[in-house]
Design a protein around this motif. Structure first.
Motif, PDB file in Angstrom:
ATOM      1  N   ILE A 199      -7.785  10.959  -4.237  1.00 35.88           N
ATOM      2  CA  ILE A 199      -7.443   9.534  -4.341  1.00 35.88           C
ATOM      3  C   ILE A 199      -6.775   9.065  -3.048  1.00 35.88           C
ATOM      4  CG2 ILE A 199      -5.897   7.882  -5.480  1.00 35.88           C
ATOM      5  CD1 ILE A 199      -6.417   9.330  -8.091  1.00 35.88           C
ATOM      6  N   PHE A 200      -5.836   9.861  -2.542  1.00 33.98           N
ATOM      7  CA  PHE A 200      -5.122   9.484  -1.322  1.00 33.98           C
ATOM      8  C   PHE A 200      -6.066   9.427  -0.125  1.00 33.98           C
ATOM      9  CE2 PHE A 200      -2.553  10.660   2.431  1.00 33.98           C
ATOM     10  CZ  PHE A 200      -1.683   9.571   2.431  1.00 33.98           C
ATOM     11  N   ALA A 227      -9.639   6.927  -1.368  1.00 31.50           N
ATOM     12  CA  ALA A 227      -9.393   5.585  -1.914  1.00 31.50           C
ATOM     13  C   ALA A 227      -8.311   4.834  -1.153  1.00 31.50           C
ATOM     14  CB  ALA A 227      -9.014   5.686  -3.393  1.00 31.50           C
ATOM     15  N   VAL A 228      -7.257   5.557  -0.739  1.00 26.43           N
ATOM     16  CA  VAL A 228      -6.134   4.890  -0.070  1.00 26.43           C
ATOM     17  C   VAL A 228      -6.353   4.816   1.437  1.00 26.43           C
ATOM     18  CG1 VAL A 228      -3.655   4.961   0.361  1.00 26.43           C
ATOM     19  CG2 VAL A 228      -4.541   5.594  -1.888  1.00 26.43           C
ATOM     20  N   ASN A 233     -10.505   4.086   1.971  1.00 27.81           N
ATOM     21  CA  ASN A 233     -10.909   2.928   1.173  1.00 27.81           C
ATOM     22  C   ASN A 233     -12.426   2.889   0.941  1.00 27.81           C
ATOM     23  OD1 ASN A 233     -10.398   0.591  -0.312  1.00 27.81           O
ATOM     24  ND2 ASN A 233     -10.661  -0.750   1.456  1.00 27.81           N
ATOM     25  N   PRO A 239     -13.188   3.172  -5.326  1.00 31.59           N
ATOM     26  CA  PRO A 239     -12.018   2.723  -6.099  1.00 31.59           C
ATOM     27  C   PRO A 239     -11.212   3.900  -6.610  1.00 31.59           C
ATOM     28  CG  PRO A 239     -14.043   2.428  -7.357  1.00 31.59           C
ATOM     29  CD  PRO A 239     -14.463   2.812  -5.975  1.00 31.59           C
ATOM     30  N   ALA A 240      -9.907   3.690  -6.728  1.00 29.30           N
ATOM     31  CA  ALA A 240      -9.006   4.766  -7.154  1.00 29.30           C
ATOM     32  C   ALA A 240      -8.952   4.902  -8.663  1.00 29.30           C
ATOM     33  CB  ALA A 240      -7.606   4.530  -6.601  1.00 29.30           C
ATOM     34  N   VAL A 241      -8.953   3.790  -9.384  1.00 27.68           N
ATOM     35  CA  VAL A 241      -8.809   3.830 -10.841  1.00 27.68           C
ATOM     36  C   VAL A 241      -9.794   2.860 -11.467  1.00 27.68           C
ATOM     37  CG1 VAL A 241      -6.379   4.492 -10.777  1.00 27.68           C
ATOM     38  CG2 VAL A 241      -6.989   2.080 -10.776  1.00 27.68           C
ATOM     39  N   SER A 253     -17.129   4.562  -9.032  1.00 23.12           N
ATOM     40  CA  SER A 253     -15.949   4.935  -9.811  1.00 23.12           C
ATOM     41  C   SER A 253     -16.037   6.364 -10.346  1.00 23.12           C
ATOM     42  CB  SER A 253     -15.756   3.966 -10.978  1.00 23.12           C
ATOM     43  OG  SER A 253     -15.638   2.642 -10.530  1.00 23.12           O
ATOM     44  N   LEU A 287     -14.980  10.202  -7.450  1.00 21.10           N
ATOM     45  CA  LEU A 287     -13.733  10.958  -7.348  1.00 21.10           C
ATOM     46  C   LEU A 287     -13.430  11.776  -8.604  1.00 21.10           C
ATOM     47  CD1 LEU A 287     -11.337   8.537  -5.425  1.00 21.10           C
ATOM     48  CD2 LEU A 287     -12.838  10.330  -4.546  1.00 21.10           C
ATOM     49  N   THR A 325     -13.052  15.788  -8.604  1.00 17.90           N
ATOM     50  CA  THR A 325     -11.795  16.379  -9.083  1.00 17.90           C
ATOM     51  C   THR A 325     -12.042  17.442 -10.130  1.00 17.90           C
ATOM     52  OG1 THR A 325     -10.629  14.300  -8.654  1.00 17.90           O
ATOM     53  CG2 THR A 325      -9.581  15.859 -10.152  1.00 17.90           C
ATOM     54  N   PHE A 358      -7.104   8.760 -13.481  1.00 18.22           N
ATOM     55  CA  PHE A 358      -7.954   7.681 -12.979  1.00 18.22           C
ATOM     56  C   PHE A 358      -7.972   6.471 -13.933  1.00 18.22           C
ATOM     57  CE2 PHE A 358      -9.536  11.442 -10.837  1.00 18.22           C
ATOM     58  CZ  PHE A 358      -9.713  10.990  -9.552  1.00 18.22           C
TER      59      PHE A 358
END
Length: 313
Positions: A155-156, A159-160, A163, A166-168, A175, A178, A182, A256
């Protein structure tokens, strides 16, 4: 083969019965009074006789064996009861959520399968080289890293920082990327070692030496001769990892912000919604039993050596 299939089906039925006993026992042995909890959730804890009324409504005043028989009979008919916390039909909630978890596990299984076969094959094709050491390093790190840390890390990164996805929540196919990664990292790491070690052993077999004497390439020998011989071992390991991925969904879905079976089970535990906990536990255990049954039958069908052993027995 038919006799073995019949025996495995009988064993699975017995295991399902034992699973139902375990689920019911774990829930009814938990501390506290369910009727008091329901009265608190409804804001009626101070009403005289309300707790006794709830106990009579949901059958808490009956003997345990009768309660178990009633619950099991309803489950066999596909009725998991009513949620104590929300008052919703548990069946409807499960149907709304089970697809999410099913897609998560199925996608993770595909990612883990492809990644493990590719990495294991590459490592075995160049044994002892930089690529092989890199594959071993990935397997060691991947198998040692907790799933929640892998989720936070991807996610980091993706997504962060980058970019890219999307993270969640749900926002199209992106979507799913990730969460699939994981849930697939640990199984891919373990399965890549199964492939790597299996191919290394297969390449030392006499039939491989015969193929080499015929002038066949290493790639052709590994792909055509060695890889099919490790299929039963790989299927066994894959079945185990799929079961573990189902348990990992309990961690991945809340991470998520997904509303699947894992999130549903956690909410049931958090609010002591015992009907939900029983249903989720039974479904998880049923899935494990069914996966093991399918794996055993598949291995039996793909490995003639096992068929001969069973026939001789």
């Amino acid at each position: 083969m038919l006799r073995y299939t019949g025996n495995r089906l009988q064993q699975s039925v017995v295991l399902l019965f034992l699973a139902s006993v375990v689920c019911f026992t774990l829930v009814v042995s938990s501390p506290g009074n369910v009727a008091v909890l329901i009265a608190e959730l409804r804001g009626m804890i101070g009403s005289p006789g309300y707790v006794e009324q709830i106990e009579q409504e949901i059958g808490l005043n009956k003997p345990l064996l009768i309660r178990y028989a009633d619950w099991l009979g309803n489950v066999i008919q596909g009725d998991f009861g009513i949620s104590y916390r929300t008052g919703h039909d548990v069946n409807a909630d499960i149907m709304n959520r089970i697809t999410v978890t099913g897609m998560l596990v199925a996608g993770g299984a595909v990612v883990a399968t492809v990644a493990s076969l590719v990495l294991g094959f590459i490592g075995a094709f160049w044994p002892g080289g930089i690529t092989d050491r890199a594959v071993r390093g990935f397997a060691l790190v991947g198998a040692s890293t907790p799933t929640f840390f892998v989720g936070a890390l991807v996610i980091f990164m993706f997504a962060v920082i980058l970019n890219l996805v999307p993270a969640v929540g749900f926002n199209g196919l992106k979507s799913w990327i990730l969460p699939w990664i994981t849930v697939a990292v640990l199984p891919a790491a373990v399965l890549s070692r199964v492939v790597r070690v299996g191919l290394e052993e297969a390449m030392a077999s006499p039939y491989v030496l015969t193929a080499k004497s015929k002038g066949l390439s290493r790639f052709r020998i590994m792909f055509r001769d060695a890889l099919p011989n490790i299929t039963p071992i790989y299927i066994n390991a894959l079945g185990t990892q799929i079961g573990l991925m189902t348990a990992a969904a309990i961690i991945v879905e809340p991470l998520f912000a997904w509303q699947g079976m894992g999130d549903y089970f956690l909410n049931g535990v958090r609010f002591r919604d015992f009907m939900v906990v029983q249903a989720c536990l039974l479904l998880f255990l049923t899935f494990f039993i069914v996966v093991n049954l399918v794996v055993d039958l598949t291995v039996m069908a793909t490995d003639p050596r096992i068929r001969r052993q069973r026939s001789g027995a």
